[in-house]
Design an enzyme around this catalytic site. Structure first.
Site, mmCIF file in Angstrom:
data_model
loop_
_atom_site.group_PDB
_atom_site.id
_atom_site.type_symbol
_atom_site.label_atom_id
_atom_site.label_comp_id
_atom_site.label_asym_id
_atom_site.label_seq_id
_atom_site.Cartn_x
_atom_site.Cartn_y
_atom_site.Cartn_z
ATOM 1 N N ASP A 151 0.929 -1.308 0.109
ATOM 2 C CA ASP A 151 -0.088 0.051 -0.170
ATOM 3 C C ASP A 151 0.836 1.183 -0.140
ATOM 4 O O ASP A 151 1.761 1.360 0.858
ATOM 5 C CB ASP A 151 -0.852 -0.055 1.381
ATOM 6 C CG ASP A 151 -1.967 -1.005 1.147
ATOM 7 O OD1 ASP A 151 -2.100 -1.610 0.235
ATOM 8 O OD2 ASP A 151 -2.711 -1.226 2.216
ATOM 9 N N ASP A 191 -13.915 -6.951 -4.992
ATOM 10 C CA ASP A 191 -14.194 -7.193 -3.534
ATOM 11 C C ASP A 191 -15.229 -7.674 -3.233
ATOM 12 O O ASP A 191 -16.428 -7.386 -3.359
ATOM 13 C CB ASP A 191 -13.834 -5.815 -2.703
ATOM 14 C CG ASP A 191 -12.414 -5.053 -2.724
ATOM 15 O OD1 ASP A 191 -11.776 -5.886 -3.025
ATOM 16 O OD2 ASP A 191 -12.647 -3.964 -2.434
#
Lengths: 252, 212
Positions: A11, A130
């Protein structure tokens, strides 16, 4: 025969890797280039960079990160997060990324997948999904905006549509398993792998090397992605590969 | 100096960065004169072979590549760039290639002879199997390299096949004849083995410059 791939995910916020990575051997644990090099040395097959910058400035910084990483790295890498237009894709791919990953933007405007695929080729376009199980519907539902927004889309329908529109790969994250470290969602991974004709990357839930083996054997995934398990050195890419090789999984 | 041919179809950035890591000087150009002066040429390529050949013809670079190959200086085609070296492709209903290597290019059927379907493109890491010795594979092991392609080369000329990888069929992975080389995989994305192959190519260009 193609190997199964192990993919660490980093990230990045405003040009820096976040999530408290603990590598004593690194001079600067927040430097995306240094971490990329470290994972390359460890035998990572690919890397995914997820840009979690909220600001426009942060997004611009990501292009510089991509250039710096591409200069150093001799393995493929994907960039996701904040890619909303064909122009965004051009910026990231021309900076040296091999693939872009589309999530919310693709759900909002599925034509974006086709545009990217026609322009760059399907091999450049990853659609990230997701997924969360809905016990009432007895199937998985697509979420967007980093898992905060429920959509009406069914995961099985959406992955099929994404591939029909030109997605070259599906990055499938189980929101039910994510962060639990109890293993990948094998039922979800298997269902999606059987549904589509492109590679599926399993994501969410990796807690040990055995979980990776299961993702490939029981889940039929082509690749498996993990973040914290590698960052916090609970295991290493090299250890995972050695273990799953013993289990008969073909790795490099 | 290595020339990277810029005809609008390649990932020039990755290849040029790989040469920078090897500290090999290069130029990216679409100018025939500049490219002819290079010690070695790299023909990259991503996309459709028909579009690529049209661009090469329109820019006159197809002739430059053929002329360059005739000088004996080393030429390396990567991925689509390798496929362009062959005589023809069945892509888009048939396209003539540069004809520098004997053979043609065809699409993976996506189904084995036994009727089992498999994924196309062939994308990911696959292992090299050596067939013929070549300076391009000096100090390279039968390692894993990174492929992304839907078409593969077919050639009757056994001496042209330097290495292959198994994906339903034996996929020509490294091909070559005299000074003309091609890799179906992306050496610039193939970690250490790929970097060594690029280094071997640039060494050939350097050594040849030394004797000429």
């Amino acid at each position: 025969m193609l190997t199964k791939r192990i993919i660490p995910c980093l990230d990045v916020k405003d040009g820096r890797v976040v999530k408290g990575i603990q590598f004593v051997q690194l001079r600067d644990a927040g430097d995306p280039v240094e971490l990329a090099r470290f994972y390359d040395e460890q035998g990572a097959d690919e890397l995914v960079f997820l840009d979690i910058s909220a600001s426009h400035e942060g997004r611009k910084t990501m292009v510089e990160v991509v250039k710096a990483v591409a200069s150093e790295l001799a393995i493929p890498f994907t960039v996701g997060g904040g890619i909303n237009t064909l122009e965004d894709m051009k910026r990231i791919l021309r900076a040296g990324a091999d693939k872009v990953s589309l999530n919310t933007a693709a759900v909002n405007r599925p034509e974006l997948i086709t545009e990217g695929s026609n322009y760059f080729g399907a091999q450049c376009i990853v659609v990230a999904v997701d997924a969360k199980y809905d016990p009432d519907l007895e199937s998985w539902t697509v979420y967007t905006h980093g898992g905060r927004t429920r959509t009406e889309r069914d995961v099985m329908d959406w992955v099929k549509e994404a591939v029909d529109r030109g997605a070259g790969e599906i990055l499938l994250t189980s929101m039910d398993s994510d962060g639990e470290k109890k293993g990948f969602d094998l039922a979800l991974t298997k269902a999606v792998s059987e549904k589509v004709s492109v590679p599926v990357i399993a994501s969410g839930g990796a807690g040990n090397a055995d979980h990776f083996a299961n993702a490939f054997t029981k889940g039929q995934a082509d690749a498996a992605l993990a973040a914290s398990i590698f960052h916090y050195k609970e295991t290493s890419v090299a250890e995972v590969k050695a273990f799953i090789k013993e289990k008969g999984v073909f790795v490099r | 100096m290595i020339g990277i041919i810029d005809y609008g179809m390649g990932n020039l950035f990755s290849v040029s960065k790989a040469l920078e890591r090897l500290e090999v000087p290069y130029l990216i150009s679409d100018e025939p004169v500049a490219l002819m002066e290079a010690d070695g040429l790299i023909l990259p390529g991503v996309g459709a072979i028909k579009d690529a050949m049209e661009l090469l013809h329109r820019t006159g670079l197809s002739n430059t590549i053929i002329d360059f190959a005739a000088t004996g200086k080393p030429l390396l085609g990567i991925c689509l760039g390798m496929q362009l070296l062959f005589e023809e492709s069945e892509e888009n209903g048939g396209t003539r290639g540069l004809g520098l290597l004997p053979g043609y290019v065809k699409k993976f059927p996506g189904v084995t002879a036994e009727g089992i379907s498999y994924k196309v493109p062939h994308m990911g890491w696959n292992q090299l199997k050596f067939i013929n010795e070549s300076p391009i594979l000096k100090k390279v092991d039968e390692d894993f390299v990174y492929f992304v392609h839907s078409y593969y080369a077919v050639t009757e000329a056994a001496d042209v096949l330097i290495a292959s990888s198994q994906y339903d069929v034996d996929v020509p992975a490294v091909v070559g004849k005299e000074n003309i080389f091609g890799t179906q995989f992306h050496p610039e994305k193939s970690s250490k083995a790929g970097m060594r192959i690029l280094l071997n190519f640039t060494k050939m260009a350097e050594e040849r410059m030394g004797v000429s």
